[in-house]
Write a protein that holds these residues in place. Sequence first.
Motif, PDB file in Angstrom:
ATOM      1  N   LEU A 188       0.832  -1.211   0.000  1.00  0.00           N
ATOM      2  CA  LEU A 188       0.000   0.000   0.000  1.00  0.00           C
ATOM      3  C   LEU A 188       0.861   1.253   0.000  1.00  0.00           C
ATOM      4  N   TYR A 209       2.003   1.751  -3.500  1.00  0.00           N
ATOM      5  CA  TYR A 209       0.933   2.351  -4.300  1.00  0.00           C
ATOM      6  C   TYR A 209       0.820   3.849  -4.011  1.00  0.00           C
ATOM      7  N   ASP A 221     -11.251   1.604   4.764  1.00  0.00           N
ATOM      8  CA  ASP A 221     -10.429   2.383   3.836  1.00  0.00           C
ATOM      9  C   ASP A 221      -9.853   3.637   4.489  1.00  0.00           C
ATOM     10  N   HIS A 263     -10.217   4.047  -3.239  1.00  0.00           N
ATOM     11  CA  HIS A 263      -9.156   3.245  -3.841  1.00  0.00           C
ATOM     12  C   HIS A 263      -9.444   2.988  -5.322  1.00  0.00           C
ATOM     13  N   ARG A 307      -6.469  11.606  -3.100  1.00  0.00           N
ATOM     14  CA  ARG A 307      -6.853  10.216  -2.865  1.00  0.00           C
ATOM     15  C   ARG A 307      -5.599   9.343  -2.982  1.00  0.00           C
ATOM     16  N   PHE A 351      -4.869   6.417  -2.063  1.00  0.00           N
ATOM     17  CA  PHE A 351      -5.089   5.001  -2.394  1.00  0.00           C
ATOM     18  C   PHE A 351      -5.615   4.809  -3.817  1.00  0.00           C
ATOM     19  N   ALA A 394      -4.404   1.730  -5.477  1.00  0.00           N
ATOM     20  CA  ALA A 394      -4.413   0.523  -4.644  1.00  0.00           C
ATOM     21  C   ALA A 394      -5.697  -0.278  -4.860  1.00  0.00           C
ATOM     22  N   GLU A 439      -8.717  -2.829  -3.391  1.00  0.00           N
ATOM     23  CA  GLU A 439      -9.447  -3.064  -2.153  1.00  0.00           C
ATOM     24  C   GLU A 439      -9.004  -4.357  -1.473  1.00  0.00           C
ATOM     25  N   ILE A 480      -6.202  -3.665   0.783  1.00  0.00           N
ATOM     26  CA  ILE A 480      -6.670  -2.913   1.947  1.00  0.00           C
ATOM     27  C   ILE A 480      -7.297  -3.857   2.964  1.00  0.00           C
TER      28      ILE A 480
END
Length: 248
Positions: free
Chosen positions: A6, A9, A35, A138, A174, A176, A179, A181, A184
């Motif tokens: 993460l 990312y 999230d 994400h 943002r 994420f 990335a 889910e 996450i």
Amino acid sequence: MSVKKLLAYMRKADEMFNLIEDGDKIAVGISGGKDSTLLLYCMNIYRLLAKKTFNKEFEVIGIHINMNFGEDDDSDLLKFFKDNNLSYYAEDSQIADILNLNLKDGRIQCSLCSKLKKGAVINAAKKLGCNKVAFGHHGDDAVETLFLNMIYGGRISTFDPIMYLESSEITFIRPFALAFESEIKKTVKQLNIPIMKSGCPNDGFTKRQDIKELLHSIYKEYPGSKENFLLSLYNHEKINLYLKPKCR
């Protein structure tokens, strides 16, 4: 550990879209879900990495707007923030009352809810001296938004990883955005992060949920499409759409 993926990312998104600059004070909008809660945790780690790697310093604080829908108790969440030295600010609101007074076909209006939440977060962020607000959206959210806009709006668009709101003089980011889910979820489980269940009556019964299930069926049949859908959002050299015809 998935947290390293993460952070990779986040670094890629930061470098591609210039999300974070030296001197920023960033409010992370905390809903209590996986999230946004994980984003605050990762942003705090990335803050230390950015100082060492890129020589840029920024501040991070979590902001939670209590919607008053009857959300879960937040004691476990508060303990997690305290144990991990995460700055956190909570503010009460009357958003649930407003939404219940403006029902459409007996249901909460998701668009109005989103507008009110963003407005409340922006006001709280500016009160705390923040110049940016980070949301936990994400890559899967971005692809779902793309399909929602194509199916229901007749346009090919999704949200931007960074967007300046001139009217509010604040920037949305943002981190994420690139990335998935699945990463996450895996990281939240590994870190044993407590999650607050939303009290929203529409939770799980939205057009977005329908699109999520549609995409899940596509990914099951065509596994490579998951990464390709996300890649298509920033693969600008490969865009080929109808052009507006020239007037004769």
